[in-house]
Write a protein that holds these residues in place. Structure first.
Motif, PDB file in Angstrom:
ATOM      1  N   LEU A 126       0.847  -1.094  -0.135  1.00 40.83           N
ATOM      2  CA  LEU A 126       0.080   0.138   0.014  1.00 40.83           C
ATOM      3  C   LEU A 126       0.703   1.251   0.019  1.00 40.83           C
ATOM      4  O   LEU A 126       0.664   2.250  -0.812  1.00 40.83           O
ATOM      5  N   LEU A 127       1.864   1.198   0.997  1.00 41.93           N
ATOM      6  CA  LEU A 127       2.803   2.345   1.059  1.00 41.93           C
ATOM      7  C   LEU A 127       3.708   2.694  -0.293  1.00 41.93           C
ATOM      8  O   LEU A 127       3.664   3.647  -0.720  1.00 41.93           O
ATOM      9  N   THR A 128       4.235   1.352  -0.663  1.00 39.21           N
ATOM     10  CA  THR A 128       4.836   1.634  -1.943  1.00 39.21           C
ATOM     11  C   THR A 128       4.241   2.272  -3.284  1.00 39.21           C
ATOM     12  O   THR A 128       4.513   2.883  -4.004  1.00 39.21           O
ATOM     13  N   GLY A 129       2.858   1.594  -3.346  1.00 43.46           N
ATOM     14  CA  GLY A 129       1.988   2.100  -4.246  1.00 43.46           C
ATOM     15  C   GLY A 129       1.730   3.625  -4.273  1.00 43.46           C
ATOM     16  O   GLY A 129       1.760   4.351  -5.238  1.00 43.46           O
ATOM     17  N   LEU A 130       1.261   4.048  -2.977  1.00 42.13           N
ATOM     18  CA  LEU A 130       1.018   5.494  -2.727  1.00 42.13           C
ATOM     19  C   LEU A 130       2.020   6.343  -2.770  1.00 42.13           C
ATOM     20  O   LEU A 130       2.032   7.537  -3.373  1.00 42.13           O
ATOM     21  N   LEU A 131       3.177   6.075  -2.401  1.00 40.81           N
ATOM     22  CA  LEU A 131       4.510   6.527  -2.697  1.00 40.81           C
ATOM     23  C   LEU A 131       5.492   6.733  -4.010  1.00 40.81           C
ATOM     24  O   LEU A 131       6.220   7.265  -4.288  1.00 40.81           O
TER      25      LEU A 131
END
Length: 63
Positions: A39-44
């Motif tokens: 989730l974080l790698t996708g959002l960032l």
């Protein structure tokens, strides 16, 4: 540096969110909170492992 783009980014966000939701509902075990990583790698737009291995799915930043 952005190295996650397009379909890769969408898949990471959807899978990560799904894992977190299923863990919160008790459908999956506590291990499913690992969904925070995609989730974080996708959002960032950035994945540290992609940097290590020289992978880039972001069309704006391809060499």
């Amino acid at each position: 540096m952005n190295n996650v783009g397009g379909l890769d980014r969408v898949a990471r966000i959807v899978i990560g969110a799904a894992l977190i939701i299923l863990a919160a509902l008790g459908v999956l075990g506590v291990w499913a909170y690992i969904g925070i990583v995609p989730l974080l790698t996708g959002l960032l737009h950035s994945c540290p492992l992609y940097s290590v291995f020289g992978v880039n799915t972001c069309p704006k930043h391809k060499p």
